[in-house]
Design an enzyme around this catalytic site. Structure first.
Site, PDB file in Angstrom:
ATOM      1  N   ASP A   1       0.820  -1.225   0.000  1.00 30.97           N
ATOM      2  CA  ASP A   1       0.000   0.000   0.000  1.00 30.97           C
ATOM      3  C   ASP A   1       0.851   1.272   0.000  1.00 30.97           C
ATOM      4  OD1 ASP A   1      -2.312  -1.467  -0.031  1.00 30.97           O
ATOM      5  OD2 ASP A   1      -3.119  -0.682   1.846  1.00 30.97           O
TER       6      ASP A   1
ATOM      7  N   ASN B   1      -4.373  -2.080  -4.541  1.00 34.70           N
ATOM      8  CA  ASN B   1      -5.644  -2.154  -3.802  1.00 34.70           C
ATOM      9  C   ASN B   1      -5.583  -1.238  -2.582  1.00 34.70           C
ATOM     10  OD1 ASN B   1      -8.216  -2.903  -3.186  1.00 34.70           O
ATOM     11  ND2 ASN B   1      -7.743  -5.016  -2.631  1.00 34.70           N
TER      12      ASN B   1
ATOM     13  N   ARG C   1     -14.440  -1.752  -5.776  1.00 33.42           N
ATOM     14  CA  ARG C   1     -14.637  -0.999  -4.526  1.00 33.42           C
ATOM     15  C   ARG C   1     -15.212   0.383  -4.879  1.00 33.42           C
ATOM     16  NH1 ARG C   1      -9.395  -1.424  -0.808  1.00 33.42           N
ATOM     17  NH2 ARG C   1     -10.892  -0.546   0.681  1.00 33.42           N
TER      18      ARG C   1
ATOM     19  N   ASP D   1     -11.043  -2.410  10.980  1.00 31.26           N
ATOM     20  CA  ASP D   1      -9.982  -3.354  10.595  1.00 31.26           C
ATOM     21  C   ASP D   1      -9.660  -4.333  11.725  1.00 31.26           C
ATOM     22  OD1 ASP D   1     -10.001  -1.924   8.279  1.00 31.26           O
ATOM     23  OD2 ASP D   1      -8.008  -1.028   8.519  1.00 31.26           O
TER      24      ASP D   1
ATOM     25  N   GLU E   1     -11.074  -5.392   0.996  1.00 27.75           N
ATOM     26  CA  GLU E   1     -10.217  -6.205   0.126  1.00 27.75           C
ATOM     27  C   GLU E   1     -10.971  -7.366  -0.512  1.00 27.75           C
ATOM     28  OE1 GLU E   1      -9.358  -4.357   2.433  1.00 27.75           O
ATOM     29  OE2 GLU E   1      -7.218  -3.994   2.587  1.00 27.75           O
TER      30      GLU E   1
ATOM     31  N   ARG F   1     -15.679  -9.197   3.239  1.00 24.64           N
ATOM     32  CA  ARG F   1     -15.103  -9.806   4.442  1.00 24.64           C
ATOM     33  C   ARG F   1     -16.143 -10.518   5.308  1.00 24.64           C
ATOM     34  NH1 ARG F   1     -10.664  -5.063   6.087  1.00 24.64           N
ATOM     35  NH2 ARG F   1      -8.969  -5.969   4.863  1.00 24.64           N
TER      36      ARG F   1
ATOM     37  N   HIS G   1      -5.069  -9.487   3.151  1.00 27.18           N
ATOM     38  CA  HIS G   1      -4.032  -9.586   4.188  1.00 27.18           C
ATOM     39  C   HIS G   1      -4.611  -9.880   5.568  1.00 27.18           C
ATOM     40  CE1 HIS G   1      -4.586  -5.014   5.059  1.00 27.18           C
ATOM     41  NE2 HIS G   1      -5.563  -5.424   4.268  1.00 27.18           N
ATOM     42  N   ARG G   2      -5.756  -9.238   5.871  1.00 22.00           N
ATOM     43  CA  ARG G   2      -6.286  -9.430   7.224  1.00 22.00           C
ATOM     44  C   ARG G   2      -6.885 -10.825   7.414  1.00 22.00           C
ATOM     45  NH1 ARG G   2      -4.950  -4.834   9.315  1.00 22.00           N
ATOM     46  NH2 ARG G   2      -5.200  -3.001   8.015  1.00 22.00           N
TER      47      ARG G   2
ATOM     48  N   LYS H   1       0.312  -6.524   1.687  1.00 22.66           N
ATOM     49  CA  LYS H   1      -0.423  -5.249   1.544  1.00 22.66           C
ATOM     50  C   LYS H   1      -0.081  -4.287   2.672  1.00 22.66           C
ATOM     51  CE  LYS H   1      -5.010  -3.416   0.455  1.00 22.66           C
ATOM     52  NZ  LYS H   1      -5.277  -2.354   1.407  1.00 22.66           N
TER      53      LYS H   1
END
Ligand SMILES: O=C(O)C1=C[C@@H](OP(=O)(O)O)[C@@H](O)[C@H](O)C1
Ligand SMILES: C=C(OP(=O)(O)O)C(=O)O
Length: 433
Positions: free
Chosen positions: A49, A92, A122, A319, A347, A350, A393-394, A418
């Site tokens: 990012d 992203n 998005r 997040d 992303e 989710r 990533h999360r 990311k």
């Protein structure tokens, strides 16, 4: 497809130095680039990012010099990028795409902004609508309301601007950072309830650091002075990433601890610091200093569920809230995460991704437009489950916590790049068999 097998680890303890905050890094990069003067930024996050923001700024003619491993020197352009035509690829990175859309709309240039396929799913329509109200000329190159975008030279006339607040706070943050560069003052009026509010507080704080004050009337009206120049504060040290801290703090709460994160603490200006309130409500023991936090588990239970379930409004921590979803598997009872509708446009979707993967582990999951309800299985978590990460990533970082209960396979672990490229090295260093 690459994967990472994480063995069962029964204990989490140790210290982690956090990487720089993504949200602060990309704000500080942009404001330094727009400012008058030269800014030295230390502890800048090195990740995909921030890489996209750095590349974009270089293409816009900003002088960026790397002076040390995590230190950059940015020579600002005093409010006007010298390059008036550019094709920018922003991956992203919402924290690059949304603020750059706003700033470039005011630059009297011709710019093309695109990203990875998911970025093109998005939404950005609310921001484009707001910018059009002041005269910006922006065209959608594929689908209405979504990137990629073309920005054309335009005469900007600030006035009262109405912006929707319910999809992403990044639209308002982008407008706030851009509008001081316009000739006249502007008033932004938020339509509906603004989500993810602490990120707007962070934006206003960073702008103040660069000498520009925004007047805020509740979360409804923001008055931005026009004709401003951002002034470099000279040196900036980026604090550690509070969202990245959540995985380690959850590990300490689940599996003994103490786990200490260094780089973020009581004095943080990041909203995700309030993740610790949720962990405390789950029973974790939290200690905090000005720039560190430590978590430990409340005690031992024979069923391995040392924490207790919570019912939590997550709007202010979108997040870090994801970390609560996998932590819930180590809690007694049903955890409900509320007010998380924005998860659907990040992303990946989710809410769907999290539900799917939690079910693979044996959890009962109920989901709706804006909530998730998670009941861990009575039996042990399903061993050797293969977790898909959806290029998020999360998802990868959240599901690493499963290894505190059972061995798990994480597909495509490199997606952590990311925001946290060496996440798994740091996670492995604090987990012990
Ligand atoms: O402004 C920021 O730095 C961010 C705002 C939040 O997005 P939303 O406002 O879209 O919830 C957050 O999820 C994102 O990771 C970073
Ligand atoms: C939503 C996120 O990123 P972005 O800044 O791209 O919106 C995130 O990091 O969880």
């Amino acid at each position: 497809m690459e994967w990472l097998d994480l063995p069962l680890v029964r204990c989490a303890a140790g210290k982690v130095r956090l990487p720089g905050s993504k949200s602060i890094s990309n704000r500080v990069l942009l404001l330094s680039a727009l400012a008058e003067g030269t800014t030295t930024i230390s502890n800048l996050l090195e990740s995909d990012d921030t890489g996209r923001m750095l590349d974009a700024l270089k293409m816009l003619g900003v002088a960026v010099t790397r002076t040390d491993e995590d230190q950059y020197l940015i020579t600002g352009c005093s409010g006007r990028f010298s390059v008036k035509e550019a094709d920018l690829f922003l991956g992203n990175a919402g924290t690059a795409f949304r603020p750059l859309t706003a700033v470039l709309s005011l630059m009297h240039g011709h710019y093309h902004l695109s990203g990875v396929p998911r970025m093109h799913e998005r939404p950005i329509g609310d921001l484009v609508d707001a910018l059009r109200q002041v005269g910006a000329v922006i065209t959608y190159l594929e689908r209405e309301h979504f990137p990629p975008l073309e920005i054309h030279p335009a005469a900007i006339h600030p006035a009262d601007i109405l912006i929707n607040g319910n999809i992403s706070s990044q639209f308002l943050s982008g407008l706030l950072m851009a509008l001081p560069l316009a000739g006249e003052p502007a008033t932004i009026i938020v339509n509906g309830t603004l989500i993810s509010q602490p990120y707007v507080t962070l934006t206003i704080a960073q702008m103040a650091y660069f000498g520009v004050q925004v007047e805020r009337e509740s979360w409804l009206r923001f008055i931005v002075p026009g004709n401003q120049i951002y002034h470099s504060p000279g040196k900036i040290v980026v604090e550690g990433d509070a969202s990245s801290a959540s995985y380690f703090l959850a590990a300490g709460a689940i599996a003994g601890g103490p786990v200490r994160v260094d780089g973020v603490g009581r004095d943080s200006c990041q909203g995700d610091i309030r993740f610790v309130e949720a962990l405390e409500a789950m029973g974790a023991c939290i200690k905090m200093g000005s720039d560190w936090i430590e978590s430990s588990a409340p005690g031992c239970r024979s069923d391995g569920k040392v924490l207790k379930a919570i019912d939590f409004d997550c709007n202010h921590i979108p997040d870090a809230a994801m970390t609560l979803a996998t932590t819930a598997l180590f809690a007694q009872g049903t955890t409900t995460l509320r007010n998380i509708a924005s998860w659907r446009v990040k992303e990946t979707d989710r809410i769907t991704a999290m539900s799917t993967e939690l079910r693979k582990l044996g959890a009962q999951v109920e989901s709706g437009d804006d909530f998730l309800r998670i009941t861990p299985p009575d039996d042990p978590l399903v061993a050797n489950t293969v977790i898909d990460t959806y290029d998020d990533h999360r998802m990868a970082m959240c599901f690493s916590l499963i290894s505190l209960g059972t061995p798990v396979r994480i597909n495509d672990p490199h997606c952590v790049a990311k925001t946290f490229p060496d996440y798994f090295e740091k996670f492995t260093a604090i987990t012990h068999q």
